[in-house]
Design a protein around this motif. Structure first.
Motif, PDB file in Angstrom:
ATOM      1  N   ARG A  31       2.766   3.099  -3.962  1.00 53.53           N
ATOM      2  CA  ARG A  31       2.929   2.424  -2.676  1.00 53.53           C
ATOM      3  C   ARG A  31       2.046   3.125  -1.643  1.00 53.53           C
ATOM      4  O   ARG A  31       2.195   4.329  -1.419  1.00 53.53           O
ATOM      5  CB  ARG A  31       4.391   2.443  -2.228  1.00 53.53           C
ATOM      6  N   SER A  56       1.206  -1.620   2.365  1.00 57.98           N
ATOM      7  CA  SER A  56       1.801  -1.990   3.640  1.00 57.98           C
ATOM      8  C   SER A  56       0.835  -1.552   4.728  1.00 57.98           C
ATOM      9  O   SER A  56       0.035  -0.632   4.519  1.00 57.98           O
ATOM     10  CB  SER A  56       3.173  -1.337   3.838  1.00 57.98           C
ATOM     11  N   ARG A  72       3.480  -5.792   3.388  1.00 60.86           N
ATOM     12  CA  ARG A  72       4.464  -5.642   4.458  1.00 60.86           C
ATOM     13  C   ARG A  72       3.815  -5.135   5.739  1.00 60.86           C
ATOM     14  O   ARG A  72       2.952  -4.256   5.707  1.00 60.86           O
ATOM     15  CB  ARG A  72       5.563  -4.661   4.026  1.00 60.86           C
ATOM     16  N   ASP A  79       7.655   3.999  10.186  1.00 58.14           N
ATOM     17  CA  ASP A  79       8.170   2.940   9.316  1.00 58.14           C
ATOM     18  C   ASP A  79       7.264   2.749   8.110  1.00 58.14           C
ATOM     19  O   ASP A  79       7.737   2.619   6.970  1.00 58.14           O
ATOM     20  CB  ASP A  79       8.280   1.646  10.124  1.00 58.14           C
ATOM     21  N   ARG A  82       7.591   5.879   5.751  1.00 53.06           N
ATOM     22  CA  ARG A  82       8.899   6.050   5.101  1.00 53.06           C
ATOM     23  C   ARG A  82       8.939   5.411   3.715  1.00 53.06           C
ATOM     24  O   ARG A  82       9.539   5.967   2.785  1.00 53.06           O
ATOM     25  CB  ARG A  82       9.985   5.464   6.008  1.00 53.06           C
ATOM     26  N   GLU A  83       8.306   4.257   3.536  1.00 57.57           N
ATOM     27  CA  GLU A  83       8.384   3.539   2.262  1.00 57.57           C
ATOM     28  C   GLU A  83       7.154   3.756   1.376  1.00 57.57           C
ATOM     29  O   GLU A  83       7.053   3.145   0.312  1.00 57.57           O
ATOM     30  CB  GLU A  83       8.585   2.049   2.530  1.00 57.57           C
ATOM     31  N   LYS A 114       5.405  13.301   1.273  1.00 56.62           N
ATOM     32  CA  LYS A 114       4.349  12.293   1.244  1.00 56.62           C
ATOM     33  C   LYS A 114       2.982  12.960   1.118  1.00 56.62           C
ATOM     34  O   LYS A 114       2.787  14.113   1.494  1.00 56.62           O
ATOM     35  CB  LYS A 114       4.349  11.452   2.530  1.00 56.62           C
TER      36      LYS A 114
END
Length: 324
Positions: A31, A56, A72, A79, A82-83, A114
């Motif tokens: 991701r 994203s 996304r 934000d 985070r993902e 991360k």
């Protein structure tokens, strides 16, 4: 900048371009958040999305991120972070970088565990600031400024100058980076940022020299296309800017005048600090003056607009012909 890079860069042992074969089958589980969807960020997001990565995006102008249709849309850098497993940021300069990382809902609010890949051209000082903050927040930072523009991203031939505190940090991000192009490991954090400024300084100096010699050749009665042909035999990387140097067509923009000026300012500050107050970089300083003059009138045009600094040198009949 051509589809390979700003200059005729050749692979150098520690690099590899394209990378699709080695990343195939691995990227689907990765991701990636892309922060900043200007020309380069948008191209990076599209390239990663087409390679199967889960992308994203975030941009302070939300409509720009929405227009990409690659994944996304995050509401903030935090934000987006985070993902994601890997976070790529590519924004305009030092101030924008600090806002993305340290501002409200910035990256470091969600950076634990991360991998952060900072691709902006912002100078080695910013790289050290981010490295210190990443360590405090449990993240790993890679500085990765690039040589090349949108065509190089979309073709997977970007040249990525990578600096990291540890070799394993770079290896963790390599599948993502190799989707974009050739990864050249430079050294410790700060080294890649410094090398990028060196490269961009030469690009600006060479651009100013090309503009000056185009004007000189025209004064001598030579055909502009013939002059440009001779110059590109010496510096092939300028071939991609033929429309600008020969026909005064400076769009689409590959490297905006305002960004060239910003990089020259960053570079001069770095060189003066390294050399001491008694030393200077005269060619870079003179080039900076030329670019400042043109950028004040045409900040968003491509680097080739530096020919405007010499436009009064053209014979009147040629100027009228070009306007017509």
């Amino acid at each position: 900048m051509n589809e390979r890079s700003d200059f005729d860069v050749s692979p150098g042992g520690t690099t590899r371009s394209g990378g699709d074969e080695r990343t195939e089958g691995r990227q689907a589980a990765t991701r990636v958040a892309v922060l900043g969807t200007g020309r380069m960020g948008a191209a990076i997001a599209h390239r990663l999305n087409s390679g199967g990565f889960q992308v994203s995006v975030w941009d302070r102008t939300k409509a720009k991120a929405e227009a990409l249709h690659v994944g996304r849309i995050a509401n903030s850098p935090a934000d987006a972070t985070r993902e994601a497993e890997i976070v790529i940021s590519i924004v305009t300069g030092p101030r924008a970088v600090r806002e993305v990382y340290f501002g409200p809902a910035g990256v470091f609010e969600a950076a634990a565990n991360k991998i952060i890949v900072e691709m902006s051209t912002a100078g080695p000082g910013i790289a050290q600031e981010l490295a210190d903050a990443a360590a405090l927040n449990g993240a790993r930072l890679i500085e990765a400024p690039v040589m090349g523009s949108v065509p190089a991203v979309l073709g997977g031939t970007l040249v990525i100058l990578a600096g990291a505190a540890a070799a394993e940090d770079l290896e963790a991000a390599r599948p993502v980076l190799q989707r974009l192009g050739e990864v050249h490991a430079v050294g410790d954090l700060g080294s890649a940022a410094a090398l990028k400024l060196i490269a961009n300084s030469l690009l600006a100096i060479a651009g100013a020299a090309a503009a000056e010699l185009m004007a000189a050749g025209t004064r001598l009665g030579l055909d502009r296309e013939q002059v440009f042909w001779a110059l590109t035999r010496v510096a092939p990387g300028f071939k991609v800017r033929e429309a600008g140097f020969v026909r005064n067509a400076h769009e689409p923009t590959l490297f905006a005048m305002r960004d060239v000026l910003k990089d020259l300012d960053l570079g001069l500050s770095l060189y003066r600090h390294a050399n001491g107050s008694g030393s200077s970089s005269p060619l870079t300083s003179l080039t900076r003056e030329l670019f400042a003059r043109v950028a004040s009138q045409a900040p968003d045009l491509d680097l080739s607009a530096i020919v405007k600094a010499y436009s009064t040198d053209l014979p009147r009949e040629r100027q009228q012909k070009e306007v017509a």
